[in-house]
Write a protein that holds these residues in place. Structure first.
Motif, short mmCIF file in Angstrom:
data_model
loop_
_atom_site.label_atom_id
_atom_site.label_comp_id
_atom_site.label_asym_id
_atom_site.label_seq_id
_atom_site.Cartn_x
_atom_site.Cartn_y
_atom_site.Cartn_z
N VAL A 20 0.85 -1.19 0.00
CA VAL A 20 0.00 0.00 0.00
C VAL A 20 0.89 1.24 0.00
O VAL A 20 2.06 1.18 0.36
N ASP A 21 0.30 2.37 -0.38
CA ASP A 21 1.08 3.60 -0.43
C ASP A 21 0.65 4.56 0.68
O ASP A 21 -0.21 4.24 1.51
N ILE A 22 1.24 5.74 0.69
CA ILE A 22 1.00 6.70 1.75
C ILE A 22 -0.46 7.19 1.78
O ILE A 22 -0.99 7.51 2.85
N ASN A 23 -1.10 7.21 0.63
CA ASN A 23 -2.50 7.64 0.58
C ASN A 23 -3.43 6.63 1.26
O ASN A 23 -4.50 6.99 1.75
N TYR A 24 -3.01 5.39 1.29
CA TYR A 24 -3.76 4.36 2.02
C TYR A 24 -3.57 4.53 3.53
O TYR A 24 -4.49 4.34 4.31
#
Length: 366
Positions: A37-41
Motif C-alpha cells: 500500500v502507499d501513503i494515501n492508504y
C-alpha cells in the motif's frame, strides 16, 4: 480478415499487460511482500480513535527507532520480537487488516513481519514500503516516545513542550517545562508559540486515546511551523515512568472538583440513565463508533457557542474518552453558565462499544 486483426490486437494487448506486470515485479526487490500500500492508504488510518478493523504496526526496534519517531497511532512490534510479542499485541480477530512498515524500501523488517502474520492466520496483511522516512518526507508530523521527551529535556535541547489538555489538568500536574495551551483555546493563545517557526514543537495530552495533541499539532502546522511532533503517550505515561511531576501548581480540591463518583455514574447508567443530562463531548466520529444510548453529542470545540442557548433541566454530566475534554466542558460551563448549579464530569477513561456498553476505568486508580 477483420477477425484475424482483432485476434492480433488481443494478443498484443496481452503481451503488453504481461510486460508491464514483469516490469512492475522487477521494480520490487525479491523480499517485498505481495500486498503493498502507499501513503494515501495510510493517511486515513492516522486518527484518534483508530479506525475499526485495521492496525498500523511499526516493525523497527523500539529503543533505537520507534521512540525516536514513528507514524502516529502505530503500535511497536519489532520484527526481532515478533514471535514473543505477537500474541499479546496483535488483535485476536484474524480478519483485522494489519499494515506493517519500517525504515523505507530498503528495510526488510516489515516484509518479514507481514509473512509471519500471514502464517499466524491473518487474512488481510499489507506492507507500506515507504515507511517512516516517506511519511516525514511528505510533510506529515511524527509521534515520539515519552522516553525521547525525557532525553531531550535531560540534554537541554531547544524545543517547546505543549500540554494540550484543559488548564485544570495542567495545574494538577504536567510534564516538567511544559506550557499550557489547551486545544480548545489554541487560536487565542498562539502568542505563546515561538516566533521562529522552525522551532521544534512537541504536543501531548492525556494518552493514546486523547486526540487533543493531534488537533493542536495540525493547527500548528497550518500556521507554518515546520518541526512539529506529538508525544502520544502523554502525561499518564510520564507519570508512570518518571513519577507525577510539577508542570504547574498542585490544586488542592479535597478530591477532584466537579467529578462525579465513577461508581455512582455506573449505577446511574445501569438504573436511571434518564435522571441526568449526559453530554458526550468527543468528536462526532468517536461518538458514532460507540456511545451511551442516553447521551447527546456536542464536541467540546463546539460547546462554547452552544452553551448560551442550551436548556438544562436535569443534572448535567459531561463524558469523553479520558476525562480531559469532559473536564474542559465542566469548567467552560461553570464560566459561561453560572446559573447552572448541577454540572459534573466523569474523571475516567472510557471505551464505548457500538452496543452502548462501556468499560470505565477511574483515573485515580490507574
Amino acid at each position: 480478415m477483420r477477425h484475424g486483426k482483432r485476434l492480433l490486437q488481443v494478443f498484443m494487448l496481452a503481451l503488453l499487460t504481461l510486460a508491464f506486470a514483469v516490469q512492475a515485479q522487477a521494480a520490487n526487490p525479491d523480499y517485498f511482500y505481495k500486498n503493498l500500500v502507499d501513503i494515501n492508504y495510510v493517511k486515513p488510518l492516522v486518527k484518534v480513535p483508530n479506525p475499526e478493523g485495521v492496525k498500523l504496526i511499526d516493525s523497527r526496534p523500539y529503543q533505537g527507532k520507534y521512540i525516536q519517531g514513528y507514524i502516529p497511532t502505530a503500535i511497536s512490534l519489532p520484527d526481532s520480537e515478533f514471535e514473543k510479542k505477537a500474541a499479546e499485541l496483535l488483535p485476536k480477530d484474524k480478519n483485522v487488516t494489519l499494515v506493517f512498515y519500517c525504515e523505507g524500501p530498503e528495510c526488510k523488517l516489515s516484509h518479514n513481519s507481514a509473512r509471519k502474520a500471514e502464517k499466524l492466520g491473518y487474512k488481510n496483511v499489507k506492507v507500506y514500503p515507504g515507511g517512516y522516512p516517506e511519511w516525514v518526507k511528505a510533510g506529515n508530523y511524527p509521534a515520539i516516545g515519552v522516553e525521547n521527551v525525557k532525553e531531550m529535556l535531560t540534554k537541554g535541547e531547544t524545543f517547546l513542550l505543549v500540554d494540550s489538555r484543559p488548564l485544570v489538568k495542567f495545574l494538577e500536574g504536567s510534564i516538567p517545562s511544559a506550557v499550557s495551551i489547551p486545544d480548545s483555546g489554541f487560536e487565542k493563545k498562539t502568542g505563546l508559540l515561538p516566533v521562529d517557526k522552525s522551532t521544534q514543537l512537541v504536543f501531548f495530552c492525556g494518552g493514546y486515546e486523547c486526540p487533543l495533541s493531534h488537533s493542536s499539532a495540525r493547527k500548528a502546522m497550518a500556521l507554518g511551523y515546520s518541526n512539529v511532533k506529538v508525544c502520544e503517550a502523554g502525561e499518564p505515561a510520564w507519570a508512570k515512568l518518571y513519577g507525577a511531576s510539577g508542570g504547574g501548581l498542585k490544586v488542592q480540591t479535597g478530591g477532584v472538583e466537579g467529578a462525579i463518583s465513577v461508581e455512582q455514574f455506573k449505577k446511574i447508567l445501569a438504573e436511571k440513565p434518564d435522571s441526568i443530562q449526559l453530554i458526550d463531548v468527543r468528536d462526532a466520529d468517536e461518538f458514532a463508533a460507540g456511545h451511551s444510548p442516553s447521551a447527546v453529542n456536542i464536541p467540546v470545540n463546539e460547546l462554547e457557542k452552544k452553551l448560551p442557548g442550551m436548556k438544562f433541566d436535569k443534572p448535567v454530566v459531561f463524558v469523553c474518552a479520558t476525562g480531559s475534554r469532559s473536564g474542559e466542558a465542566y469548567y467552560m460551563t461553570r464560566d459561561l453558565r453560572k446559573d447552572v448549579k448541577d454540572v459534573f464530569y466523569l474523571e475516567a477513561t472510557t471505551k464505548w462499544s457500538k452496543d452502548g456498553t462501556c468499560t470505565i476505568t477511574d483515573n485515580k486508580k490507574k
